[in-house]
Design a protein around this motif. Structure first.
Motif: not given
Length: 275
Positions: A29-34, A49-57, A59-60, A244-247
């Protein structure tokens, strides 16, 4: 691959901008957003933004951060100026994520990093929390403008760990600051003048942990923003990516009237590019 290219060439803009986000080659899954918002031909805001890995939500949280920040920026009075608008917007994003985590038990530990940039009439304003990085490239020299809010980065700054060791340390992603964990977040604010042909590269840790700074510069040189963005993401994926990768790639294409001596910024910019 999500793509948010710059506006059509028919719009006479003072800049080029492109953003890409990709799941990478390892994670499901992609937990990054832009996202971005072009307010006028010489005014734009964009964020990663990069959602904290290993934590619920995670991606949200990252999606909420970007959506709330852009909405708050659009709704704020332009008379405030981009720096104040951006700071108020990220503060609203933090409160929104924090409140959501309090009311939805399944999302109680969600958080995200975020770096957002507004450029208005050649002046850069940025807000930053976490470990996404904003790079400034001028005359083929690249420098990191932001400071990582991680335990490992703190050790490097205190001289307790080398930068080379930090790059591969198993706890390099352990955050000291993020959006959503506290009702009041400690957010860095940055203001700098831009010059014609300056480039900005804003990316999540998945990209800069795969590509060296000198590669970020060389792969984005002499091409348009959208081509640079895609090349950076594709090159990282060719090597295999653990995250994940975001640029986001921004190019100042018009004359700004700024020089290194403008407004007393000369010393700060000289320190940024000191090797």
């Amino acid at each position: 691959m999500d793509s948010l290219p710059s506006a059509p060439p028919s719009v006479e803009q003072a800049f080029e901008l492109a953003l890409l986000s990709d799941v990478g080659t390892t994670r499901p899954d992609n937990e990054d957003s832009c996202g971005h918002f072009i307010e006028s031909p010489d005014s734009v805001v964009f964020a990663v933004a990069d959602g904290v890995g290993g934590y619920e939500g995670g991606e949200i949280a990252s999606r909420m951060a970007v959506d709330i920040l852009l909405e708050a920026y659009r709704e704020s009075p332009p008379a405030w100026g981009s720096a104040k608008r951006l700071y108020r917007a990220i503060t609203r994003a933090n409160i929104g994520i924090h409140d959501k985590a309090l009311t939805v038990p399944e999302l109680s530990r969600m958080a995200t990093t975020m770096t957002a940039v507004a450029v208005e009439k050649g002046i850069l304003s940025a807000v930053h929390i976490g470990d996404c990085r904003l790079h400034l490239i001028r005359h083929s020299q690249i420098s990191v403008v932001t400071k990582d809010h991680t335990m490992v980065a703190d050790r490097v700054r205190m001289g307790l760990m080398t930068a080379a060791r930090a790059k591969t340390h198993p706890e390099r992603g352990m955050l000291l600051r993020s959006l959503g964990r506290e009702l009041i977040a400690s957010i860095d604010r940055i203001t700098l003048p831009l010059m014609e042909r300056d480039r900005l590269i804003l990316c999540s840790d998945g990209l800069y942990n795969t590509l060296e700074d000198k590669e970020l510069e060389s792969l984005s040189r002499d091409v348009d923003a959208e081509t640079a963005c895609r090349t950076l993401i594709d090159t990282a994926n060719e090597r295999g990516t653990a995250d994940n990768l975001t640029c986001a790639v921004f190019r100042m294409t018009s004359h700004t009237g700024h020089t290194l001596a403008t407004g007393g910024w000369r010393d700060r910019l000289s320190k940024l590019f000191r090797r």
